[in-house]
Design a protein around this motif. Structure first.
Motif, PDB file in Angstrom:
ATOM      1  N   SER A 117      65.102  54.720  56.104  1.00 56.47           N
ATOM      2  CA  SER A 117      63.667  54.503  56.026  1.00 56.47           C
ATOM      3  C   SER A 117      63.293  53.760  54.748  1.00 56.47           C
ATOM      4  O   SER A 117      63.863  54.008  53.677  1.00 56.47           O
ATOM      5  N   ALA A 118      62.314  52.865  54.850  1.00 53.73           N
ATOM      6  CA  ALA A 118      61.812  52.190  53.653  1.00 53.73           C
ATOM      7  C   ALA A 118      61.164  53.170  52.693  1.00 53.73           C
ATOM      8  O   ALA A 118      61.089  52.908  51.486  1.00 53.73           O
ATOM      9  N   HIS A 119      60.714  54.314  53.193  1.00 50.87           N
ATOM     10  CA  HIS A 119      60.092  55.318  52.336  1.00 50.87           C
ATOM     11  C   HIS A 119      61.114  56.021  51.444  1.00 50.87           C
ATOM     12  O   HIS A 119      60.731  56.785  50.559  1.00 50.87           O
ATOM     13  N   ASN A 120      62.398  55.758  51.680  1.00 53.62           N
ATOM     14  CA  ASN A 120      63.442  56.315  50.823  1.00 53.62           C
ATOM     15  C   ASN A 120      63.667  55.483  49.563  1.00 53.62           C
ATOM     16  O   ASN A 120      64.527  55.823  48.750  1.00 53.62           O
ATOM     17  N   ILE A 121      62.938  54.392  49.435  1.00 51.06           N
ATOM     18  CA  ILE A 121      63.055  53.527  48.261  1.00 51.06           C
ATOM     19  C   ILE A 121      61.791  53.641  47.411  1.00 51.06           C
ATOM     20  O   ILE A 121      60.671  53.620  47.925  1.00 51.06           O
ATOM     21  N   GLN A 122      61.990  53.769  46.119  1.00 50.45           N
ATOM     22  CA  GLN A 122      60.910  53.627  45.152  1.00 50.45           C
ATOM     23  C   GLN A 122      61.370  52.619  44.099  1.00 50.45           C
ATOM     24  O   GLN A 122      62.559  52.284  44.018  1.00 50.45           O
ATOM     25  N   PHE A 123      60.420  52.130  43.317  1.00 50.47           N
ATOM     26  CA  PHE A 123      60.750  51.182  42.254  1.00 50.47           C
ATOM     27  C   PHE A 123      60.644  51.897  40.911  1.00 50.47           C
ATOM     28  O   PHE A 123      59.647  52.554  40.615  1.00 50.47           O
ATOM     29  N   HIS A 124      61.730  51.774  40.128  1.00 49.00           N
ATOM     30  CA  HIS A 124      61.797  52.448  38.836  1.00 49.00           C
ATOM     31  C   HIS A 124      62.338  51.470  37.806  1.00 49.00           C
ATOM     32  O   HIS A 124      63.421  50.912  37.973  1.00 49.00           O
ATOM     33  N   ARG A 125      61.537  51.263  36.757  1.00 52.92           N
ATOM     34  CA  ARG A 125      61.894  50.317  35.704  1.00 52.92           C
ATOM     35  C   ARG A 125      62.299  48.963  36.272  1.00 52.92           C
ATOM     36  O   ARG A 125      63.299  48.356  35.885  1.00 52.92           O
ATOM     37  N   GLY A 126      61.496  48.487  37.209  1.00 50.50           N
ATOM     38  CA  GLY A 126      61.661  47.141  37.741  1.00 50.50           C
ATOM     39  C   GLY A 126      62.761  46.970  38.757  1.00 50.50           C
ATOM     40  O   GLY A 126      63.078  45.830  39.137  1.00 50.50           O
ATOM     41  N   ARG A 127      63.347  48.070  39.242  1.00 49.89           N
ATOM     42  CA  ARG A 127      64.437  47.963  40.203  1.00 49.89           C
ATOM     43  C   ARG A 127      64.228  48.955  41.344  1.00 49.89           C
ATOM     44  O   ARG A 127      63.729  50.068  41.122  1.00 49.89           O
ATOM     45  N   PRO A 128      64.637  48.595  42.572  1.00 50.57           N
ATOM     46  CA  PRO A 128      64.547  49.550  43.676  1.00 50.57           C
ATOM     47  C   PRO A 128      65.602  50.632  43.535  1.00 50.57           C
ATOM     48  O   PRO A 128      66.753  50.364  43.166  1.00 50.57           O
ATOM     49  N   VAL A 129      65.229  51.871  43.817  1.00 55.21           N
ATOM     50  CA  VAL A 129      66.145  52.996  43.700  1.00 55.21           C
ATOM     51  C   VAL A 129      65.986  53.892  44.920  1.00 55.21           C
ATOM     52  O   VAL A 129      64.872  54.124  45.405  1.00 55.21           O
ATOM     53  N   PHE A 130      67.091  54.374  45.458  1.00 58.93           N
ATOM     54  CA  PHE A 130      67.101  55.235  46.635  1.00 58.93           C
ATOM     55  C   PHE A 130      66.821  56.666  46.191  1.00 58.93           C
ATOM     56  O   PHE A 130      67.407  57.154  45.220  1.00 58.93           O
ATOM     57  N   ILE A 131      65.915  57.351  46.887  1.00 54.10           N
ATOM     58  CA  ILE A 131      65.492  58.678  46.421  1.00 54.10           C
ATOM     59  C   ILE A 131      65.873  59.817  47.365  1.00 54.10           C
ATOM     60  O   ILE A 131      65.686  60.978  47.004  1.00 54.10           O
ATOM     61  N   ASP A 132      66.382  59.511  48.564  1.00 59.07           N
ATOM     62  CA  ASP A 132      66.666  60.579  49.531  1.00 59.07           C
ATOM     63  C   ASP A 132      68.127  60.999  49.441  1.00 59.07           C
ATOM     64  O   ASP A 132      68.986  60.512  50.178  1.00 59.07           O
ATOM     65  N   THR A 133      68.413  61.914  48.546  1.00 55.75           N
ATOM     66  CA  THR A 133      69.788  62.334  48.260  1.00 55.75           C
ATOM     67  C   THR A 133      70.454  63.009  49.453  1.00 55.75           C
ATOM     68  O   THR A 133      71.682  63.069  49.533  1.00 55.75           O
ATOM     69  N   LEU A 134      69.668  63.512  50.403  1.00 52.25           N
ATOM     70  CA  LEU A 134      70.229  64.209  51.556  1.00 52.25           C
ATOM     71  C   LEU A 134      70.482  63.288  52.748  1.00 52.25           C
ATOM     72  O   LEU A 134      70.809  63.749  53.839  1.00 52.25           O
ATOM     73  N   SER A 135      70.377  61.977  52.551  1.00 50.44           N
ATOM     74  CA  SER A 135      70.505  61.036  53.664  1.00 50.44           C
ATOM     75  C   SER A 135      71.943  60.627  53.957  1.00 50.44           C
ATOM     76  O   SER A 135      72.171  59.782  54.827  1.00 50.44           O
ATOM     77  N   PHE A 136      72.909  61.210  53.261  1.00 52.81           N
ATOM     78  CA  PHE A 136      74.302  60.813  53.448  1.00 52.81           C
ATOM     79  C   PHE A 136      75.066  61.861  54.265  1.00 52.81           C
ATOM     80  O   PHE A 136      74.789  63.055  54.171  1.00 52.81           O
ATOM     81  N   GLU A 137      76.041  61.376  55.009  1.00 50.86           N
ATOM     82  CA  GLU A 137      76.937  62.269  55.745  1.00 50.86           C
ATOM     83  C   GLU A 137      78.278  61.568  55.914  1.00 50.86           C
ATOM     84  O   GLU A 137      78.372  60.335  55.800  1.00 50.86           O
ATOM     85  N   PRO A 138      79.350  62.323  56.184  1.00 52.60           N
ATOM     86  CA  PRO A 138      80.651  61.688  56.410  1.00 52.60           C
ATOM     87  C   PRO A 138      80.617  60.781  57.635  1.00 52.60           C
ATOM     88  O   PRO A 138      79.908  61.047  58.611  1.00 52.60           O
ATOM     89  N   ILE A 139      81.377  59.697  57.567  1.00 56.14           N
ATOM     90  CA  ILE A 139      81.490  58.794  58.711  1.00 56.14           C
ATOM     91  C   ILE A 139      82.125  59.541  59.885  1.00 56.14           C
ATOM     92  O   ILE A 139      83.110  60.263  59.724  1.00 56.14           O
TER      93      ILE A 139
END
Length: 462
Positions: A117-139
């Motif tokens: 989701s685009a809502h998982n990105i915020q901008f911090h100190r001029g750079r995009p950063v991913f904020i949803d730490t729970l969005s990962f899972e094993p392949i």
């Protein structure tokens, strides 16, 4: 200590974000324990932190959560929050590329994004950063990227519409939190986009295939589901990256993007005095967060940043915001965030119960609002009564730097040149009366060689 869930954090059964005693925390529920432990053991977090792509977190006492907590983490709190419909096309492009780099790094560690989701990105100190730490899972071996379609709706489709047709189509993102439907984007884009392989594959043909299972038919047997190798997953990411990189927006004919480059309404002495007064007022307030309303490309916003404030440069002109973003992204890390905003129709509360994504006013009040050369545009340009303008500024900021531009000023004369002057209440007396209802006046300074004045105000209830 009482727990308060963040209103927008309720959809994911894996966990939720909450506050407790002024701290921002995130709970990982027990149902997600096996997945969390696998991701945490993979060194993926450390790799993403090293790349500056993931918001940092610390594991804290599990007792801070509920009885269902497996782990509780404390993520870094970001001072400035935004939404995709407030981004210029270049910001959406940067957010898309960051998401793809997060996915590529995850694949290198045997993990995959289950949420793009685009809502998982915020901008911090001029750079995009991913904020949803729970969005990962094993392949899961052989399985496709489940978030591919979501990425295309949240990033590829709106970016294509904004860069190929018109950047104002970002407004489609207000009407749907899940991005732009692929069939709608496909129907709106010109026929020539069918000749661009990335858009053909990931948007047009993807739109046609929606709802159909991915399958192949064996010549001598029943249908079976197609499988995706690790290299195929990497190929999807690389193909999307090439497609996104080609979608660029170059501002042309912006209304406010060259505002301060073509100054004909300030004498040199007035501009120099304005710069120093704004800087002095920022130092007096010593704000942590500043909103510069009607910021153009952020000339005065940068003064606040130089004084240590995280600053949002809001402007209605997407071209001006794009120019500001290009300058930010090309430079050193900075706490300046340019965003698109129409103050006469500001960002509303969106999603479930109008609280899933916060409105503009719900993200305030901030320490300082700058309203420089703005009030006449709202009162005369948009017919908003002076008292209403002042009242809204009081809702948005605990302190306000307000520039008064009277009738007779060249810019006010331009606004009145195409309409009847029915603005009998647009006077300094009316302004001062409105200010006294909402603020304490800390300073009033005339700008030399000009009829303009700069007010420093403190809210009565802030």
């Amino acid at each position: 200590m009482s727990m308060a869930r963040v209103a927008g954090s309720f959809r994911d059964p894996a966990g939720f974000v909450f506050t407790r005693d002024g701290r921002l925390l995130r709970q990982v529920n027990r149902v997600h324990a096996e997945t969390w432990d696998a991701v945490a053991a993979s060194d993926l977090f450390a790799a993403l932190w090293a790349e500056g792509l993931l918001v940092h977190h610390e594991v804290v006492d599990t007792s801070l959560g509920t009885d269902d907590a497996h782990v509780v983490i404390e993520p870094e709190r970001l001072p400035l929050l935004s939404q995709p419909h407030e981004w210029a096309p270049g910001q959406l492009r940067s957010a898309a590329l960051a998401t793809l780099q997060v996915q590529r790094t995850a694949l290198d560690h045997g993990m995959i994004l289950r949420d793009a989701s685009a809502h998982n990105i915020q901008f911090h100190r001029g750079r995009p950063v991913f904020i949803d730490t729970l969005s990962f899972e094993p392949i899961r071996e052989g399985k496709p990227w489940i978030a591919h379609g979501q990425f295309c709706e949240h990033f590829l489709a709106p970016l294509a519409l904004q860069t190929i047709i018109d950047p104002r189509l970002r407004r489609l993102l207000v009407g749907r939190l899940d991005g732009v439907e692929l069939d709608l984007a496909s129907a709106m884009l010109p026929d020539r986009t069918w000749l661009r392989f990335g858009l053909l594959q990931h948007l047009h043909l993807h739109a046609r295939a929606r709802g159909k299972p991915t399958e192949v038919t064996a010549s001598d047997g029943p249908k079976r589901e197609a499988t995706f190798s690790h290299n195929a997953l990497i190929g999807v990411v690389d193909s999307l990256r090439r497609s996104v990189e080609k979608l660029r927006y170059t501002p042309k004919g912006t209304v406010w993007g060259d505002y301060y480059d073509e100054v004909d309404h300030y004498a040199d002495a007035a501009m120099a005095a304005k710069v120093e007064l704004v800087r002095d007022h920022v130092r007096t307030v010593a704000p942590a967060i500043v909103w510069d309303l009607g910021a153009n490309t952020g000339r005065f916003s940068r003064l606040a940043v130089e004084e240590g404030a995280a600053t949002v440069a809001w402007d209605i002109d997407v071209g001006a915001v794009e120019k500001a973003w290009q300058a930010v992204s090309a430079g050193e890390p900075t706490d300046l965030l340019p965003l698109v905003l129409d103050l006469t129709n500001p960002s509303p509360g969106l999603g479930w119960a109008h609280r899933e994504r916060a409105s503009l006013v719900d993200r305030g009040p901030v320490d300082l609002v700058m309203a420089l050369a703005l009030v006449h545009h709202l009162s005369i340009g948009s017919n908003v009564p002076l008292d209403d303008v002042v009242a809204e500024l009081a809702r948005l900021g605990r302190h306000v730097v307000l520039e008064w531009v009277p009738k007779g000023d060249p810019k006010v004369d331009v606004l009145l040149s195409t309409r009847e002057d029915v603005f009998t209440d647009y006077t300094r007396e009316v302004l001062v009366a409105a200010i006294e209802r909402h603020f304490t006046v800390l300073a009033v300074d005339p700008l030399p060689d000009s009829d303009r004045e700069l007010f420093l105000l403190r809210g009565l209830h802030g």
